[in-house]
Scaffold this active site. Structure first.
Site, PDB file in Angstrom:
ATOM      1  N   GLU A   2       0.810  -1.231   0.000  1.00  0.00           N
ATOM      2  CA  GLU A   2       0.000   0.000   0.000  1.00  0.00           C
ATOM      3  C   GLU A   2       0.843   1.280   0.000  1.00  0.00           C
ATOM      4  O   GLU A   2       0.589   2.208   0.767  1.00  0.00           O
ATOM      5  CB  GLU A   2      -0.965  -0.003   1.195  1.00  0.00           C
ATOM      6  CG  GLU A   2      -1.878  -1.220   1.193  1.00  0.00           C
ATOM      7  CD  GLU A   2      -2.877  -1.247   2.346  1.00  0.00           C
ATOM      8  OE1 GLU A   2      -2.753  -0.427   3.268  1.00  0.00           O
ATOM      9  OE2 GLU A   2      -3.785  -2.094   2.316  1.00  0.00           O
ATOM     10  N   ASN A  53       2.508  -4.943  -3.238  1.00  0.00           N
ATOM     11  CA  ASN A  53       1.094  -5.299  -3.082  1.00  0.00           C
ATOM     12  C   ASN A  53       0.269  -4.037  -2.850  1.00  0.00           C
ATOM     13  O   ASN A  53       0.703  -3.122  -2.154  1.00  0.00           O
ATOM     14  CB  ASN A  53       1.013  -6.220  -1.849  1.00  0.00           C
ATOM     15  CG  ASN A  53      -0.302  -6.930  -1.689  1.00  0.00           C
ATOM     16  OD1 ASN A  53      -0.795  -7.556  -2.623  1.00  0.00           O
ATOM     17  ND2 ASN A  53      -0.879  -6.856  -0.487  1.00  0.00           N
ATOM     18  N   HIS A  69     -10.120  -6.486  -2.307  1.00  0.00           N
ATOM     19  CA  HIS A  69     -11.204  -6.432  -1.313  1.00  0.00           C
ATOM     20  C   HIS A  69     -12.385  -5.761  -2.026  1.00  0.00           C
ATOM     21  O   HIS A  69     -12.371  -4.544  -2.245  1.00  0.00           O
ATOM     22  CB  HIS A  69     -10.778  -5.599  -0.095  1.00  0.00           C
ATOM     23  CG  HIS A  69      -9.662  -6.242   0.676  1.00  0.00           C
ATOM     24  ND1 HIS A  69      -9.826  -7.427   1.362  1.00  0.00           N
ATOM     25  CD2 HIS A  69      -8.368  -5.876   0.863  1.00  0.00           C
ATOM     26  CE1 HIS A  69      -8.685  -7.751   1.945  1.00  0.00           C
ATOM     27  NE2 HIS A  69      -7.780  -6.838   1.654  1.00  0.00           N
ATOM     28  N   GLU A 127      -5.603 -10.873  -1.533  1.00  0.00           N
ATOM     29  CA  GLU A 127      -6.446 -10.676  -0.333  1.00  0.00           C
ATOM     30  C   GLU A 127      -7.928 -10.663  -0.689  1.00  0.00           C
ATOM     31  O   GLU A 127      -8.727  -9.943  -0.082  1.00  0.00           O
ATOM     32  CB  GLU A 127      -6.074  -9.352   0.371  1.00  0.00           C
ATOM     33  CG  GLU A 127      -4.617  -9.271   0.766  1.00  0.00           C
ATOM     34  CD  GLU A 127      -4.262  -8.011   1.551  1.00  0.00           C
ATOM     35  OE1 GLU A 127      -5.167  -7.334   2.065  1.00  0.00           O
ATOM     36  OE2 GLU A 127      -3.059  -7.721   1.657  1.00  0.00           O
ATOM     37  N   ASP A 183     -11.698 -10.848  -0.998  1.00  0.00           N
ATOM     38  CA  ASP A 183     -12.940 -11.171  -0.308  1.00  0.00           C
ATOM     39  C   ASP A 183     -14.035 -10.333  -0.952  1.00  0.00           C
ATOM     40  O   ASP A 183     -13.770  -9.302  -1.558  1.00  0.00           O
ATOM     41  CB  ASP A 183     -12.888 -11.011   1.222  1.00  0.00           C
ATOM     42  CG  ASP A 183     -12.271  -9.718   1.725  1.00  0.00           C
ATOM     43  OD1 ASP A 183     -12.258  -8.732   0.965  1.00  0.00           O
ATOM     44  OD2 ASP A 183     -11.829  -9.693   2.888  1.00  0.00           O
TER      45      ASP A 183
END
Ligand code: XIL
Length: 380
Positions: free
Chosen positions: A167, A215, A251, A283, A285
């Protein structure tokens, strides 16, 4: 001198060769069937890794947690326990209990381990953020260097890939202002991606075989942030900076799943692949406001469509979710009013999303090898 290890086939003798052959056939059919009915087994046919983030404490607390994780996934990533704050308590005090346990569990179940994460603005300890005397960039650089060397050194040969930097970008593509970049930073404040470059070089020194990733979130489709990441990647590849690939957090909500977005994601993966880089979904979801039949169906479609993209893009080497059971997901705590984001429900039952993914894995996609496992130093 290394002596050759003799394989032991056990002591029981099978007198009739036909019985032995039949037993072998039956057991291999059984194995094929059972492994084909798990995400990791079905994905292995496509040379694709299936991952999940996990916490060490739950392995003992809930046997079904450990059992599901080992059965369904070929990659394990510590969800928080490798971050700076939980392990590097004081300048020269580390606590590796949690990650040690996760790494041992993963290796005992033939899973690979992904490390997360070395350079991030969150979960940084007070002694780094609020030092008694302000850091000079050189002193802070030494802290980060030693952290990377110690943590990666400990898991050398065991953790196959690292989110070295997490990030680091703002949505407009500029660098995020952080303790590592410019507050006071490690010496490259205002110099764009040089902080990332330095971290990658230190990481490569610490474990030359490990794959090294940058990432981020919100950089999955073509936009200003993903353009900045692409520009960085292109520059790093051209100059031989050790970078193996780009991690896409993903996400998302079911509304991510429209044709335009999916086409844009595919294009983004392709341009990174053209640089010789891997892309990993790190990651994923898919959060919902409630678990209605409609929402669970829409969620299943989203999981299926994203898996479809990863399956058909050879550069996409990992499909990983942020946890695997709704019993333990960061979503309810961090996105108020949402939850139900993962492929297993809170009782470890397979949700429509799970079934849709398994079906997709059986349906096809890329079958040849994905980019060969190669250290960052050999990345083109
Ligand atoms: C989250 C974990 O899921 C939580 O359990 C923890 O409390 C905070 O961090 N992006 C990342 C992850 O890169 O490290 C974050 O994980 C979720 C967002």
């Amino acid at each position: 001198m290394g002596s050759r290890v003799q394989k032991s086939y056990g002591k029981r003798r099978v007198s009739c060769p036909w019985i032995a052959v039949a037993a072998l056939l039956l057991s291999s059919i059984g194995f094929a069937q059972s492994s084909d009915q798990t995400l990791r087994g079905a994905a292995a046919k496509h040379d694709l890794l299936m991952g999940a983030a996990a916490y060490s404490t739950r392995l003992d607390e809930e046997p079904i947690y450990a059992e599901t994780l080992a059965r369904e996934y070929s990659v394990l990533e510590p969800e928080s326990e490798l971050k700076f704050d939980p392990i590097h308590l004081q300048p020269s005090t580390y606590n590796f209990d949690g990650p040690d346990k996760l790494v041992a569990f993963a290796l005992a179940h033939s899973m690979k381990v992904r490390g997360h994460t070395l350079v991030w603005h969150e979960q940084v300890p007070v002694w780094v953020l609020y030092p008694k005397t302000p850091w000079t960039p050189a002193a802070l650089g030494q802290v980060l260097h030693d952290h990377i060397a110690t943590v990666m050194g400990r898991y050398k040969g065991k953790i196959y890939a690292w989110d070295v930097v997490n990030e680091a970008f703002n949505d407009d593509g500029s660098m995020r202002s952080t303790v590592w970049y410019d507050k006071p930073g490690i010496g490259y404040a205002g110099e764009g991606t040089k902080t990332i470059e330095q971290a990658l070089r230190w990481a490569h020194e610490a474990d030359p075989q490990a794959k090294l990733f940058v990432n981020d979130y919100g950089a999955e489709i073509l936009n200003r942030k993903s353009d900045a990441i692409y520009a960085m990647a292109k520059d790093f590849v051209a100059r031989g900076v050790p970078l193996s690939g780009i991690g896409m957090q993903l996400h998302i909500s079911p509304d991510f799943d429209d044709l335009e977005n999916l086409a844009s994601l595919r294009q983004n993966i392709r341009r990174l692949a053209a640089l010789g880089l891997e892309v990993q979904f790190t990651e994923l979801d898919v959060k919902l406001p409630n678990p209605s039949g409609f929402n669970l169906g829409a969620q299943a479609d989203t999981y299926k469509d994203l898996l479809g993209i990863c399956l058909t893009q050879p550069a996409c080497t990992l499909f990983q979710t942020w946890g695997f059971t709704d019993r333990h997901s960061w979503i309810p705590a961090y996105s108020k009013g949402y939850g139900w984001a993962l492929p297993f429900d809170e009782n470890y039952q397979k949700k429509p999303a799970y079934n849709a993914m398994l079906k997709k894995l059986h349906a096809g996609g890329h079958t040849g090898p994905r980019p060969p496992a190669r250290p960052a130093s050999q990345s083109r």
